[in-house]
Design a protein around this motif. Structure first.
Motif, mmCIF file in Angstrom:
data_model
loop_
_atom_site.group_PDB
_atom_site.id
_atom_site.type_symbol
_atom_site.label_atom_id
_atom_site.label_comp_id
_atom_site.label_asym_id
_atom_site.label_seq_id
_atom_site.Cartn_x
_atom_site.Cartn_y
_atom_site.Cartn_z
ATOM 1 N N ALA A 51 0.774 -1.202 0.022
ATOM 2 C CA ALA A 51 -0.080 0.027 -0.227
ATOM 3 C C ALA A 51 1.031 1.255 -0.148
ATOM 4 O O ALA A 51 0.511 2.267 -0.572
ATOM 5 C CB ALA A 51 -0.955 0.068 1.090
ATOM 6 N N ALA A 52 1.906 1.120 0.806
ATOM 7 C CA ALA A 52 2.894 2.383 0.669
ATOM 8 C C ALA A 52 3.398 2.642 -0.412
ATOM 9 O O ALA A 52 3.741 3.829 -0.905
ATOM 10 C CB ALA A 52 3.991 2.202 2.030
ATOM 11 N N ARG A 53 3.905 1.410 -1.251
ATOM 12 C CA ARG A 53 4.541 1.532 -2.423
ATOM 13 C C ARG A 53 3.513 2.195 -3.535
ATOM 14 O O ARG A 53 3.855 3.065 -4.360
ATOM 15 C CB ARG A 53 5.031 0.264 -2.944
ATOM 16 C CG ARG A 53 6.415 -0.222 -2.387
ATOM 17 C CD ARG A 53 6.878 -1.413 -2.918
ATOM 18 N NE ARG A 53 6.111 -2.541 -2.631
ATOM 19 C CZ ARG A 53 6.294 -3.393 -1.486
ATOM 20 N NH1 ARG A 53 7.071 -2.874 -0.598
ATOM 21 N NH2 ARG A 53 5.628 -4.395 -1.511
ATOM 22 N N GLU A 54 2.118 1.639 -3.330
ATOM 23 C CA GLU A 54 1.287 2.465 -4.446
ATOM 24 C C GLU A 54 0.961 3.811 -4.140
ATOM 25 O O GLU A 54 0.860 4.632 -5.022
ATOM 26 C CB GLU A 54 -0.057 1.542 -4.367
ATOM 27 C CG GLU A 54 -0.070 -0.044 -4.827
ATOM 28 C CD GLU A 54 -1.350 -0.554 -4.516
ATOM 29 O OE1 GLU A 54 -2.295 -0.307 -4.039
ATOM 30 O OE2 GLU A 54 -1.094 -2.070 -4.711
ATOM 31 N N ILE A 55 1.027 4.125 -2.853
ATOM 32 C CA ILE A 55 0.698 5.488 -2.495
ATOM 33 C C ILE A 55 2.026 6.398 -2.985
ATOM 34 O O ILE A 55 1.722 7.317 -3.666
ATOM 35 C CB ILE A 55 0.573 5.945 -0.861
ATOM 36 C CG1 ILE A 55 -0.790 5.216 -0.570
ATOM 37 C CG2 ILE A 55 0.683 7.260 -0.549
ATOM 38 C CD1 ILE A 55 -0.871 5.219 0.934
ATOM 39 N N ALA A 56 3.072 5.937 -2.959
ATOM 40 C CA ALA A 56 4.350 6.609 -3.148
ATOM 41 C C ALA A 56 4.395 6.742 -4.868
ATOM 42 O O ALA A 56 4.520 7.803 -5.556
ATOM 43 C CB ALA A 56 5.540 5.973 -3.017
ATOM 44 N N ASP A 57 3.841 5.582 -5.665
ATOM 45 C CA ASP A 57 3.823 5.893 -6.951
ATOM 46 C C ASP A 57 2.790 6.722 -7.452
ATOM 47 O O ASP A 57 2.890 7.680 -8.124
ATOM 48 C CB ASP A 57 3.557 4.388 -7.660
ATOM 49 C CG ASP A 57 4.653 3.336 -7.384
ATOM 50 O OD1 ASP A 57 5.863 3.889 -7.104
ATOM 51 O OD2 ASP A 57 4.599 2.119 -7.532
ATOM 52 N N ASP A 58 1.629 6.750 -6.922
ATOM 53 C CA ASP A 58 0.672 7.534 -7.196
ATOM 54 C C ASP A 58 0.952 9.115 -7.034
ATOM 55 O O ASP A 58 0.871 9.952 -7.680
ATOM 56 C CB ASP A 58 -0.899 7.221 -6.482
ATOM 57 C CG ASP A 58 -1.312 5.870 -7.102
ATOM 58 O OD1 ASP A 58 -0.943 5.377 -7.991
ATOM 59 O OD2 ASP A 58 -2.233 5.612 -6.259
ATOM 60 N N THR A 59 1.726 9.352 -5.706
ATOM 61 C CA THR A 59 2.157 10.814 -5.446
ATOM 62 C C THR A 59 3.115 11.090 -6.386
ATOM 63 O O THR A 59 3.154 12.251 -6.785
ATOM 64 C CB THR A 59 2.929 10.759 -4.082
ATOM 65 O OG1 THR A 59 1.897 10.260 -3.242
ATOM 66 C CG2 THR A 59 3.318 12.009 -3.647
ATOM 67 N N GLU A 60 3.978 10.213 -6.998
ATOM 68 C CA GLU A 60 4.936 10.720 -7.876
ATOM 69 C C GLU A 60 4.167 11.296 -9.249
ATOM 70 O O GLU A 60 4.609 12.083 -9.781
ATOM 71 C CB GLU A 60 6.016 9.524 -8.329
ATOM 72 C CG GLU A 60 6.979 9.764 -9.165
ATOM 73 C CD GLU A 60 7.951 8.411 -9.462
ATOM 74 O OE1 GLU A 60 8.851 8.777 -10.224
ATOM 75 O OE2 GLU A 60 7.705 7.705 -8.759
#
Length: 74
Positions: A51-60
């Motif tokens: 979930a943290a990786r997905e949030i980081a990707d979406d934020t990027e």
């Protein structure tokens, strides 16, 4: 602030003890309960990491969109 932190620590310890007792009742021994809790914690950590990786990707992606400026609508 100290009361809040103490409350959080007590809550976490309470959940841990509760899960261990529940798993002990289900599995019949604390060794098996510990192994089950380890698998449960590992699964939770993997899900949280994903979930943290997905949030980081979406934020990027969002930051790149903002940096590019407004899109042409025509």
């Amino acid at each position: 602030m100290k009361r809040i932190l103490n409350g959080i620590v007590i809550l976490v310890v309470g959940f841990f003890v509760g899960f261990m007792v529940l798993f002990r009742i289900i599995d019949g021994s604390f060794a098996e309960a510990g192994a089950r809790f380890d698998r449960f914690a590992s699964f939770a950590a993997e899900e949280g990491g994903q979930a943290a990786r997905e949030i980081a990707d979406d934020t990027e992606v969002l930051i790149e969109d903002i940096a590019d400026g407004p899109d042409a609508k025509n």
